[in-house]
Write a protein that holds these residues in place. Sequence first.
Motif, PDB file in Angstrom:
ATOM      1  N   ASP A  94       0.834  -1.207   0.000  1.00 34.20           N
ATOM      2  CA  ASP A  94       0.000   0.000   0.000  1.00 34.20           C
ATOM      3  C   ASP A  94       0.864   1.252   0.000  1.00 34.20           C
TER       4      ASP A  94
ATOM      5  N   ASP B 259       0.780   4.134  -2.701  1.00 31.01           N
ATOM      6  CA  ASP B 259       0.174   5.398  -2.283  1.00 31.01           C
ATOM      7  C   ASP B 259       1.189   6.424  -1.778  1.00 31.01           C
TER       8      ASP B 259
ATOM      9  N   GLN C 230       0.686  10.209  -1.643  1.00 27.80           N
ATOM     10  CA  GLN C 230      -0.267  10.840  -0.731  1.00 27.80           C
ATOM     11  C   GLN C 230       0.426  11.463   0.482  1.00 27.80           C
TER      12      GLN C 230
END
Length: 617
Positions: free
Chosen positions: A165, A169, A172
């Motif tokens: 993850d 990601d 972000q």
Amino acid sequence: MKCARHPDIETELSCTRCETPICPKCLVVGAVGMLCKACAGGGNVLFEVAPARLLLAALLGIAAGTVAGVIIQHIGFFLFFISPAIGGAVGQAILWATKGRRGKKVEVLAGVSVVGGGLLSAYLTGDWHRYWHNPISAIWFIIGMVLCTDQFRANAHTLVDWMADYLRDVEQYPVKSSVKPGEILAELPASPPEQGEPFADIFADFQETIMPGITHWQHPLFCAYFPANSSPPSVLAEMLTATLGAQCMIWETSPAAAELEERCMEWLQELIGLPGEFVGVIQDTASTATLSALLSARERASGFTVNHTGLYDSPRYVVYASQEAHSSIDKAVRIAGLGTDNLRKISVDENYALKPEALIEAIKHDQAQGMVPLCIIASLGTTSSTAVDPLAEIGRIARDENLWLHVDAAYAGSALILPELREYLEEIETVDSFVFNPHKWLFTNFDCSAYFVQDKAALIRTFEILPEYLKTGHASEVNNYRDWGVPLGRRFRALKLWFVMRSYGVEGLRTRIRQHIAWAYLFRSWIESTLDFEVLAPSPFGLVCFRYTPIGTTEAERDELNAALKERINASGELYITHTKLGGRYTLRMVIGQTEVTLAHIKKAWEIIQSTAHSLC
């Protein structure tokens, strides 16, 4: 034979682990075979039960997992792991509470309670995407958790899922951490815990306390310093390295590590175009490699006596490098006992490359003063601007004066895998040692520094110490890399390099680096097309040096503006850049070379730089 716990029962069964005789009452069927209850240790195992009780356990397990998942998701914990575990616990508690009739079927379907509870609760709470990406793998993953007899596997799966993850990601996160000095320290207890703590608590603290203080070097808009690139193949290899826990100091302590390192260095040697006379070893950093080069130069010049007698009666040795050379050279000169007073910083030309005429002048001056020139350190890609010293001319000087020539190509050396850049290795045969860092621009996790020498015997003679407890019967047949550098202990660094080179292949590596250089040229062209920015140095690789120069500003005002521009950009969390000084001017550095960077990221960076700059005036 009789059952150990029920001596009145005859049995032909025994525990797979401890070989204790067990009867069907004591039998536990797990992932590793038939176990006694002591070896099973109360873990998640599968019992034989009646079909009706199996169905009841599965249904109640699904319901428990669903309810638990909904509640836990709102609390903020990790639904993916917690709700299946609760569902499975409820289902198996029912099985344990009922003896059931013993049949011939092993209760494989007990996993339904866990799988069903997890999937249904995930769907109801909107967290289905974790399974939807690869539902088959997710199902088997959860079943694997059920069959697991220890917590390590479940914890490892938790981390792997988080890692995947994170890599997906990472954009972000703010590129640069914004915490204040002492902020993380204040969150950490002053003393260690008296008792062990649950993994869930430790991992939660990692996310809540540690992660806010992390600068994200794998973010595509990390354009500061030089890259410290990783890649998925390298990360996976590092997991294996940590699991093996091998200390690879000599061949005998892990033959595969030594021989894989030998082969990987041969691959790198071929890949960057070094002649066959060179041999390589993996060091931790270029700083260590440069120290190794200086120590080897010192020993060769002294007839290998300084290691024994010290520098007390030695001549005054002198080392030469450009004014733009890396600070690790200053540190290496100190550690080698030569002293920074004997380090000559040679002037540079308009492109920030060392001037050969100034070098020869300094050497002759020192010789006239009774000093002994020892070593020249040439830069193939300086830190401030990636300037390239004229290797051919420096090599001829080193050969004529019988000096050790070391090339520091820590960042730019990776670009030599491109055949069109091999011109930088002109007269490489005059070089004694050469270093570059795959952990910078070859997508291999820190630390991994490739150090090559022509005189293997001089390197080993400089560092070899052979106490009785390290003697083996294979020394003459193998490479014992403990004798190729400063540390005795060595990590299994070659594994990640092997994974990377095999996963990407030569063409895959070349394509990425070629793209990075092309995008740096493009970024430079955008700067050159504006009136209020200027480029301050050549851009042969992936670094562009520039500054904001609004019309009507003085040099002092421009320094202040660019310092403010850098601080404001970095504080935004959208982009991270650093600075240097070139010719006394405050200079911004934009490095393009992150593993997952794209042209869209470069365009975004330019937009951020322009808009932030214009907001200052």
